[in-house]
Design an enzyme around this catalytic site. Structure first.
Site, short mmCIF file in Angstrom:
data_model
loop_
_atom_site.label_atom_id
_atom_site.label_comp_id
_atom_site.label_asym_id
_atom_site.label_seq_id
_atom_site.Cartn_x
_atom_site.Cartn_y
_atom_site.Cartn_z
CB CYS A 97 -2.24 3.69 -3.47
SG CYS A 97 -3.62 2.58 -3.89
CG HIS A 127 -1.84 -1.14 1.45
ND1 HIS A 127 -2.97 -1.42 0.06
CD2 HIS A 127 -2.08 -2.05 2.09
CE1 HIS A 127 -3.59 -2.29 0.46
NE2 HIS A 127 -2.93 -2.66 1.54
#
Lengths: 64, 182
Positions: free
Chosen positions: B136, B93
């Protein structure tokens, strides 16, 4: 990411890098083309996604 | 001179010498990232086909992202044979400029890139270093844009053909981030 199939980016990159040969920047252009075509479903809504490529390579890079 | 200008010559193509060792490092947070095992399998297959010696580590903490890169740098710098190329895949992430380790702490991407640059990794000096980041970089979602605007719309499978908002651009800066341009 797809639960079973993995992420659109990594899977597309592996497909292009193993199925095609050419300078890496051309292969990455093909990855971008394929990803721009794809429709990604997120919470029922269609989304688009594409990689960003930054290069300071001074020569052609061939991995095959 | 005039003739030369009107008859441009094709570029003389120069390629990196890839006859030496090819080394790959993959660091992947798998916790709360379903599908990451499929990505690791695909990468392993790719590295085998492309003749890379591949090392994979699952679930690094933020600190371990940094440490594993440093171990990789030391392995490259002490490699017996010449090294031709390094390939680093980082999957976690993230947000713009940062990756989240398995422990929830953040690591700065720039600090990871520093480890293998021409100053800090002698064996990779002037050799290609490829970084693949699957993470991301923010929270925005792109619905895409219809190709052809309002006037001409390509229809594929009964739906307007769309493309992502940020494609078909080539950004070329005169210097790298943080450095003076002369």
């Amino acid at each position: 990411r797809h639960d079973q199939n993995g992420s659109c980016f990594i899977q597309t990159l592996v497909d292009v890098f193993t199925e095609r040969k050419g300078p890496i920047l051309e292969l990455l252009t093909e990855v971008t083309r394929r990803m721009a075509e794809a429709e990604v479903l997120q919470e029922g809504k269609q989304r688009k996604v594409n990689p960003e490529i930054l290069s300071t390579l001074r020569k052609q890079l061939y991995l095959q | 001179m005039e003739e030369e200008m009107s008859n441009p010559r094709p570029l003389q193509e120069e390629a990196y010498d890839m006859s030496g060792a090819r080394l790959a490092l993959t660091l992947c947070v798998t916790k709360a990232r379903e599908g990451s095992e499929a990505d690791l399998d695909a990468l392993e297959r790719m590295f085998r086909q492309l003749r890379f010696k591949s090392t994979m580590k699952r679930d690094p903490t933020a600190q371990q992202f940094q440490e594993e890169l440093e171990k990789f740098q030391q392995a490259i710098d002490t490699w017996e044979d010449p090294v031709s190329c390094a390939f680093v895949v980082l999957m976690a992430h993230g947000e713009e400029g940062f990756l989240e380790g398995e422990d929830g702490e953040m690591v700065k991407l720039e600090n990871l890139f520093e480890v293998l640059n021409n100053k800090n990794c002698r064996a990779l000096r002037a050799k290609p270093k490829v970084y693949i980041i699957q993470a991301c970089r923010g929270e925005q979602r792109d619905p895409g844009e219809t190709v052809g605007g309002d006037v001409i719309v390509m229809i594929t499978n009964g739906k307007p053909h769309t493309i992502p908002t940020y494609t078909d651009a080539l950004h070329v800066y005169s210097t790298v981030e943080g450095y003076i341009s002369y």
